[in-house]
Write an enzyme that holds these catalytic residues in place. Structure first.
Site, PDB file in Angstrom:
ATOM      1  CE1 TYR A 210      39.009 118.283 108.012  1.00 22.93           C
ATOM      2  CE2 TYR A 210      40.642 119.984 108.455  1.00 22.93           C
ATOM      3  CZ  TYR A 210      40.334 118.676 108.159  1.00 22.93           C
ATOM      4  OH  TYR A 210      41.349 117.763 107.999  1.00 22.93           O
TER       5      TYR A 210
ATOM      6  CG  HIS B 132      40.620 115.965 102.702  1.00 22.40           C
ATOM      7  ND1 HIS B 132      39.829 116.845 103.398  1.00 22.40           N
ATOM      8  CD2 HIS B 132      41.158 115.165 103.648  1.00 22.40           C
ATOM      9  CE1 HIS B 132      39.892 116.594 104.686  1.00 22.40           C
ATOM     10  NE2 HIS B 132      40.680 115.566 104.867  1.00 22.40           N
TER      11      HIS B 132
ATOM     12  N   PRO C  38      48.171 112.153 115.353  1.00 21.78           N
ATOM     13  CG  PRO C  38      49.694 113.855 115.857  1.00 21.78           C
ATOM     14  CD  PRO C  38      48.397 113.600 115.139  1.00 21.78           C
TER      15      PRO C  38
ATOM     16  NE  ARG D 121      40.557 108.938 113.621  1.00 20.38           N
ATOM     17  CZ  ARG D 121      40.382 109.770 112.593  1.00 20.38           C
ATOM     18  NH1 ARG D 121      39.991 111.000 112.829  1.00 20.38           N
ATOM     19  NH2 ARG D 121      40.611 109.376 111.359  1.00 20.38           N
ATOM     20  N   GLY D 122      43.355 111.565 119.940  1.00 19.69           N
ATOM     21  CA  GLY D 122      43.245 112.025 121.318  1.00 19.69           C
ATOM     22  C   GLY D 122      43.303 110.921 122.357  1.00 19.69           C
TER      23      GLY D 122
END
Length: 345
Positions: free
Chosen positions: A65, A134, A214, A217-218
Site C-alpha cells: 500500500y 497477501h 465488505p 469496494r464502497g
C-alpha cells in the site's frame, strides 16, 4: 442510526490461537490513495486515532500500500501515538509489484524474511500481531513459505499468521505446517463465492475470516451512486463499476436502500451488518477517509438482523444478478479461484 455514540465495541477471538480483536477492524489501504486521492499524513493519523478512540483496535495495512508509505507515514506514526499493547496490527507481504496490468508475487523464504524485517522497521514496532501472505506464489510450495513464517513466530517477530486470496488446498496445507489464525478474503453482499468452500473449511480448522471490501469496494456506501468516482481511482478499472454493469448493479443498491428504510439505517450500515451477522468468527475491515463514514460503520453494530432478515437481504441483493467480475482481467489470475492455473510470467 448514522451515529456511533454510546456503542461499546465488542471484542472477539480471531481464530483459535488466542488473538483477540475488536469486532470491527479498520482497513488502512485507502489512506494512501487507490480509491481516492491520498490523505495528508496529519489527516490519516487523525482518523486512525479517531477509530481507536471509538473502540477499534484492529488495524490492517500492507507493504504494497503506497507502496510502503502506508506503513511508514500513517500507520507507523499513528501507532507511536497510541498504546501499542492495546493495538492488534496486521500487515502483509507477497505482492512484489502491482499496477493496472497485473501483479508479481513472491513467497520464497528469503523474501518472506526480508519483507518482515522491512515492515518491522517501517512500522517502528518490535513485533507484528498478524502477518499475512497477501497473495500466493504458486511457484513456491506453500510449505516453504510457511516454514519461514513459523521461524518468525518462534523468534517473536510475528505473533500470528494469516493468508489472503488462498485456495482451500493452500489453506489446508499451510495450516498443517503452522496454525493459520485467519484468512482475509473479499466478502460482501455482491462477492460471496467464499461461502461454498472457504468458509466451511475455515470453520472446520478453527480459522477466522476477515472480509475485506465488505461494502463492495464502497458501492453499498454510495460509490458511483451518490458519489462520483475519480477517473484516476482503481474503482474506475473494476468491471462492476463500468457501463452496463454499473447500470444493472444500481438496481441492487436500490433494493438495499429500500430494505434499509425498514431497518432504520443507512444502506451501507445494512450491508455491513449483513457481513457482521455471518458469524462470531467474522471480523470485517472496512476502510474510510471520512469520520462520518467511520461513525456510520461503527453504527452498523447496532443493526440487529434475524435469520429471516438475513435471508430477505441475501435474496434481494442476489449474487446471481451482480453484473461484472470482481477484478480487472489482468488481476483475475491472482485470485484464489485460479489456484490451479499458472501465474502470468
Amino acid at each position: 442510526m448514522e451515529s456511533s455514540e454510546q456503542i461499546e465495541m465488542p471484542r472477539v477471538k480471531l481464530g483459535s490461537q488466542g488473538l483477540e480483536v475488536s469486532k470491527l477492524g479498520f482497513g488502512c489501504m485507502g489512506l494512501t490513495g487507490v480509491y481516492n486521492s491520498p490523505l495528508s499524513e496529519e489527516a490519516g493519523i487523525a482518523i486512525i486515532k479517531e477509530a481507536f478512540n471509538k473502540g477499534i483496535t484492529f488495524f490492517d495495512t500492507s507493504d504494497v500500500y503506497g507502496p510502503k508509505t502506508n506503513e511508514i507515514l500513517i500507520v507507523g506514526k499513528a501507532l507511536r501515538q497510541l498504546p501499542r499493547e492495546k493495538i492488534q496490527l496486521a500487515t502483509k507481504f507477497g505482492i512484489a509489484g502491482f499496477d493496472l496490468n497485473g501483479m508479481s508475487v513472491k513467497g520464497n523464504p528469503e523474501y518472506v524474511r526480508a519483507c518482515c524485517e522491512a515492515s518491522l522497521d517501517r512500522l517502528g514496532v518490535d513485533y507484528i500481531d498478524l502477518y499475512y501472505q497477501h497473495s500466493i506464489d504458486r511457484s513456491v510450495p506453500i510449505e516453504e513459505t510457511m516454514g519461514e513464517l513459523k521461524k518468525l513466530v518462534q523468534e517473536g517477530k510475528v505473533k500470528y499468521i494469516g493468508l489472503s486470496e488462498a485456495s482451500p488446498d493452500t489453506i489446508r496445507r499451510a495450516h498443517a505446517v503452522h496454525p493459520i489464525t485467519c484468512v482475509q478474503m473479499e466478502w460482501s453482499l455482491w462477492t460471496r463465492d467464499i461461502e461454498e468452500d472457504i468458509v466451511p473449511l475455515c470453520r472446520e480448522l478453527g480459522i477466522a475470516i476477515v472480509p475485506y471490501s465488505p461494502l463492495g469496494r464502497g458501492f453499498f456506501g454510495g460509490k458511483a451512486i451518490t458519489e462520483a468516482i475519480p477517473s484516476e481511482s482503481f474503482l474506475a478499472r473494476l468491471p462492476r463499476f463500468l457501463g452496463e454493469n454499473l447500470e444493472k448493479n444500481k438496481e441492487l443498491y436500490a433494493w438495499l436502500e429500500k430494505l434499509s428504510g425498514k431497518h432504520n439505517c443507512a444502506p451501507a450500515q445494512l450491508a455491513l451488518a449483513w457481513v457482521l451477522h455471518q458469524g462470531e468468527d467474522v471480523v470485517p475491515i472496512p476502510g474510510t477517509t471520512k469520520v462520518k463514514n467511520l461513525e456510520s460503520n461503527i453504527g452498523s453494530l447496532k443493526v440487529k438482523l434475524s435469520e429471516d432478515d438475513l435471508k430477505e437481504i441475501s435474496e434481494a441483493v442476489s449474487v446471481d444478478v451482480v453484473a461484472g467480475s470482481r477484478l480487472p482481467s489482468a488481476m483475475e489470475p491472482f485470485s484464489w479461484r485460479f489456484a490451479n492455473t499458472p501465474l502470468p510470467k
